[in-house]
Design a protein around this motif. Structure first.
Motif, PDB file in Angstrom:
ATOM      1  N   ALA A   1       0.832  -1.208   0.000  1.00  0.00           N
ATOM      2  CA  ALA A   1       0.000   0.000   0.000  1.00  0.00           C
ATOM      3  C   ALA A   1       0.867   1.259   0.000  1.00  0.00           C
ATOM      4  O   ALA A   1       0.569   2.233  -0.703  1.00  0.00           O
ATOM      5  N   PHE A   2       1.960   1.228   0.768  1.00  0.00           N
ATOM      6  CA  PHE A   2       2.862   2.381   0.790  1.00  0.00           C
ATOM      7  C   PHE A   2       3.511   2.604  -0.570  1.00  0.00           C
ATOM      8  O   PHE A   2       3.598   3.742  -1.054  1.00  0.00           O
TER       9      PHE A   2
ATOM     10  N   ILE B   1       2.336   1.654  -3.540  1.00  0.00           N
ATOM     11  CA  ILE B   1       1.317   2.142  -4.482  1.00  0.00           C
ATOM     12  C   ILE B   1       1.025   3.614  -4.229  1.00  0.00           C
ATOM     13  O   ILE B   1       0.891   4.416  -5.160  1.00  0.00           O
ATOM     14  N   ASN B   2       0.942   3.981  -2.952  1.00  0.00           N
ATOM     15  CA  ASN B   2       0.674   5.378  -2.610  1.00  0.00           C
ATOM     16  C   ASN B   2       1.799   6.287  -3.099  1.00  0.00           C
ATOM     17  O   ASN B   2       1.556   7.334  -3.713  1.00  0.00           O
ATOM     18  N   VAL B   3       3.046   5.886  -2.823  1.00  0.00           N
ATOM     19  CA  VAL B   3       4.184   6.694  -3.269  1.00  0.00           C
ATOM     20  C   VAL B   3       4.237   6.761  -4.785  1.00  0.00           C
ATOM     21  O   VAL B   3       4.483   7.832  -5.369  1.00  0.00           O
TER      22      VAL B   3
ATOM     23  N   ALA C   1       1.728   6.459  -6.859  1.00  0.00           N
ATOM     24  CA  ALA C   1       0.646   7.315  -7.341  1.00  0.00           C
ATOM     25  C   ALA C   1       0.992   8.790  -7.148  1.00  0.00           C
ATOM     26  O   ALA C   1       0.775   9.623  -8.040  1.00  0.00           O
ATOM     27  N   ILE C   2       1.569   9.098  -5.969  1.00  0.00           N
ATOM     28  CA  ILE C   2       1.939  10.500  -5.714  1.00  0.00           C
ATOM     29  C   ILE C   2       2.999  10.966  -6.704  1.00  0.00           C
ATOM     30  O   ILE C   2       2.899  12.059  -7.288  1.00  0.00           O
TER      31      ILE C   2
ATOM     32  N   SER D   1      -7.468  12.308  -8.322  1.00  0.00           N
ATOM     33  CA  SER D   1      -6.501  11.779  -7.352  1.00  0.00           C
ATOM     34  C   SER D   1      -6.987  12.023  -5.925  1.00  0.00           C
ATOM     35  O   SER D   1      -6.798  11.180  -5.041  1.00  0.00           O
TER      36      SER D   1
ATOM     37  N   GLY E   1      -7.727   9.202  -3.487  1.00  0.00           N
ATOM     38  CA  GLY E   1      -7.020   9.205  -2.207  1.00  0.00           C
ATOM     39  C   GLY E   1      -7.971   9.097  -1.022  1.00  0.00           C
ATOM     40  O   GLY E   1      -7.718   8.352  -0.075  1.00  0.00           O
TER      41      GLY E   1
ATOM     42  N   ALA F   1      -9.379   5.648  -1.064  1.00  0.00           N
ATOM     43  CA  ALA F   1      -8.346   4.707  -0.594  1.00  0.00           C
ATOM     44  C   ALA F   1      -8.134   4.855   0.912  1.00  0.00           C
ATOM     45  O   ALA F   1      -7.930   3.860   1.626  1.00  0.00           O
ATOM     46  N   SER F   2      -8.201   6.107   1.415  1.00  0.00           N
ATOM     47  CA  SER F   2      -8.046   6.317   2.861  1.00  0.00           C
ATOM     48  C   SER F   2      -9.184   5.666   3.633  1.00  0.00           C
ATOM     49  O   SER F   2      -8.963   5.026   4.665  1.00  0.00           O
TER      50      SER F   2
ATOM     51  N   GLY G   1      -8.700   2.015   3.379  1.00  0.00           N
ATOM     52  CA  GLY G   1      -7.579   1.648   4.250  1.00  0.00           C
ATOM     53  C   GLY G   1      -7.959   1.702   5.708  1.00  0.00           C
ATOM     54  O   GLY G   1      -7.557   0.828   6.497  1.00  0.00           O
TER      55      GLY G   1
END
Length: 532
Positions: free
Chosen positions: A12-13, A15-17, A19-20, A191, A195, A198-199, A202
């Motif tokens: 998840a980290f 994918i998040n990074v 995506a950012i 996004s 986000g 996703a939050s 999550g």
């Protein structure tokens, strides 16, 4: 197959990074294009300005030519030609710059610039003809003016066309910048929505698979701390949480097993302590009973010796005294005494002496009987039947005093090893004492009750009661509060009960009544004194 929670978090980290970085990179690229477009807009704006300035200078040149023609001043030819040269040089530089920049409409613009160049060349020829006529002072040809006006009009149209190309380029750059700006805004909104979604997902996943299991684990830990070792946690998770739950269940299982072993050990130890305590109590009671028995035997032996001495030293002279008294009575009866009153008085005195001798003899007999009490002849007997028989024996005396007799036998009692005659003697003595204590009526209750390996016999009355100071002396020999009593009744009752390995006690309140409690062992060697 075990799946690590850290791998999910790492994924998840990542994918998040990613995506950012991706969104940021796209936005940076878009912004860079917008900055480049702004730079192109500045260049196009400068080009438009340059074309307008070029057109203004050409129109100014034409205006200068008109002024010189009007004033017939041919001296301005040099200035006009210089201005055309400057315009042509600027046009040439502009053309070279446009070719280097490679604008979208470079081909069309080159064509227009070539036409503009041709018009400048044609304008130069016309200006030469006009100024030549001015120098020779010949009449001016109108066709030259028309050509000059035509070239000015064409140049104006060409510069406008060139600027239209630039305006088209500017419009395209502006539209492109707007589209990229809207794309960046859309990308930001998408996004942000992704986000937020996703939050939320999550948070839900983290709460369901991490926070809630940890809360359940904390709650289970609190229950364990309060002593509930039977709690177990169920989970289908194959992550570290599942491993933690399994370890927790294994720990509680071992704790429960150890607690069970500890409880079993404590129960065993308690049982051993109780058994040892019981043995110590039995040993102590046996020792106490042995000491009591030794003291009692010593006391009985002493009383036996005293009784023998008393029987010999007192009863023999008492018999002699009694025989001489009988002889004295005969002589008094045979003697001729004139005064009958004197004779009657003497016989009264002899009767008193005879009564006292009989009373002393009775006391000596009771004392000898108490001191030389025979051993009991134990046989199997039913105590309930003995209680019923005694109730029948005292029924007549009880009815005379308006006393109600109540028998409450325990039907679960087994046979007892007792001496029936001695037990009847003891219980009958207690019942007669109870009847004598209720001269105005009352209740006499005879009850039996099994308690463990012993039987308890209760003789209860609602009579006058016994004073507290007298309770500790009622079983002592020679102690009595009844007129004519010898003080051996309760002492003999106690001897009978003690010879049966039992114990007797008394509870009484003045005006409320008295309760005698007798405790006898069912098996001959049982210890029953602690029940009293």
């Amino acid at each position: 197959m075990k799946r690590k929670l850290s791998s999910y978090i790492g994924t998840a980290f990542f994918i998040n990074v990613f995506a950012i970085i991706s969104v940021g990179g796209i936005c940076i690229m878009m912004v860079n294009d917008m900055v480049r477009n702004i730079s192109h807009l500045e260049e196009e704006s400068e080009n438009v300005a340059r074309i307008y300035r070029l057109n203004d200078r050409i129109q100014k040149t034409i205006y200068t030519v008109h002024s010189s023609i009007i004033d017939y001043d041919g001296s301005l030819k040099t200035d006009v030609m210089g201005m055309l040269d400057k315009i042509e040089d600027d046009l040439k530089k502009y053309k070279e710059t446009e070719q280097q920049e490679q604008s979208p409409h470079v081909n069309e613009e080159n064509i227009l610039l070539d036409k503009l160049q041709d018009n400048l060349v044609g304008m130069r020829r016309v200006l030469d003809e006009i100024y030549q006529d001015l120098l020779i002072a010949s009449p001016l040809d109108e066709s030259g003016f028309k050509k000059l006006e035509g070239f000015g009009f064409n140049i104006h149209n060409l510069t406008q066309s060139i600027n239209d190309l630039h305006f088209k380029t500017v419009s395209g750059l502006v539209k492109e910048s707007y589209s990229k700006m809207y794309f960046i805004l859309l990308l930001y909104l998408v996004s942000s929505a992704v986000g937020i979604l996703a939050s939320c997902v999550g948070y839900i996943v983290l709460t369901r698979h991490t926070i809630r299991p940890i809360i359940n684990l904390a709650s289970a830990t609190e229950k364990i701390s309060s002593g509930d070792l039977a709690i177990r946690l169920d989970t289908a998770s194959e992550t570290e949480i599942g491993t933690l739950y399994q370890s927790f269940n294994a720990m509680t299982a071992k704790l429960q097993e150890h607690e069970k072993k500890r409880e079993d050990f404590n129960r065993t130890l308690e049982s051993l302590v109780k058994e040892r305590t019981r043995e110590l109590r039995e040993s102590e009671e046996s020792l106490r009973r042995t000491q009591s028995e030794l003291l009692r035997m010593e006391k009985i032996a002493t009383l036996g010796q005293i009784a023998t001495s008393v029987n010999h030293e007192i009863k023999t002279p008492l018999n002699v005294l009694y025989m001489n008294l009988q002889l004295l009575i005969r002589k008094i009866n045979k003697c001729d005494i004139v005064e009958n009153e004197l004779k009657s008085g003497m016989l009264d005195l002899t009767e008193i002496i005879n009564g006292e001798i009989a009373r002393i003899n009775e006391i000596i007999e009771e004392f000898v009987k108490y001191a030389r009490f025979p051993a009991p002849n134990f046989k199997q007997n039913r105590i309930n039947k003995i209680l019923s028989d005694i109730a029948e024996m005292v029924t007549h005396n009880a009815h005379e005093s308006d006393i109600t007799i109540e028998v409450m036998p325990d039907e679960t009692l087994d046979l007892l090893q007792i001496d029936e005659k001695m037990m009847i003697q003891a219980l009958l003595n207690l019942c007669m004492n109870a009847i004598q204590a209720m001269p105005y009526g009352g209740l006499l209750r005879l009850a039996s009750k099994k308690e463990g390996k012993c039987v308890k016999i209760l003789i209860e009355d609602t009579g006058q009661g016994i004073e507290a100071d007298d309770l500790q002396h009622i079983f002592d020999p020679f102690f009595t509060k009844k007129d004519g009593g010898l003080g051996f009744g309760l002492a003999i009752v106690q001897r009978i009960i003690e010879n049966h390995k039992g114990a007797i006690s008394c509870k009484s309140e003045v005006g409320q009544g008295t309760i005698f409690e007798i405790v006898l062992p069912i098996p001959p060697n049982s210890i029953c004194q602690e029940i009293i």
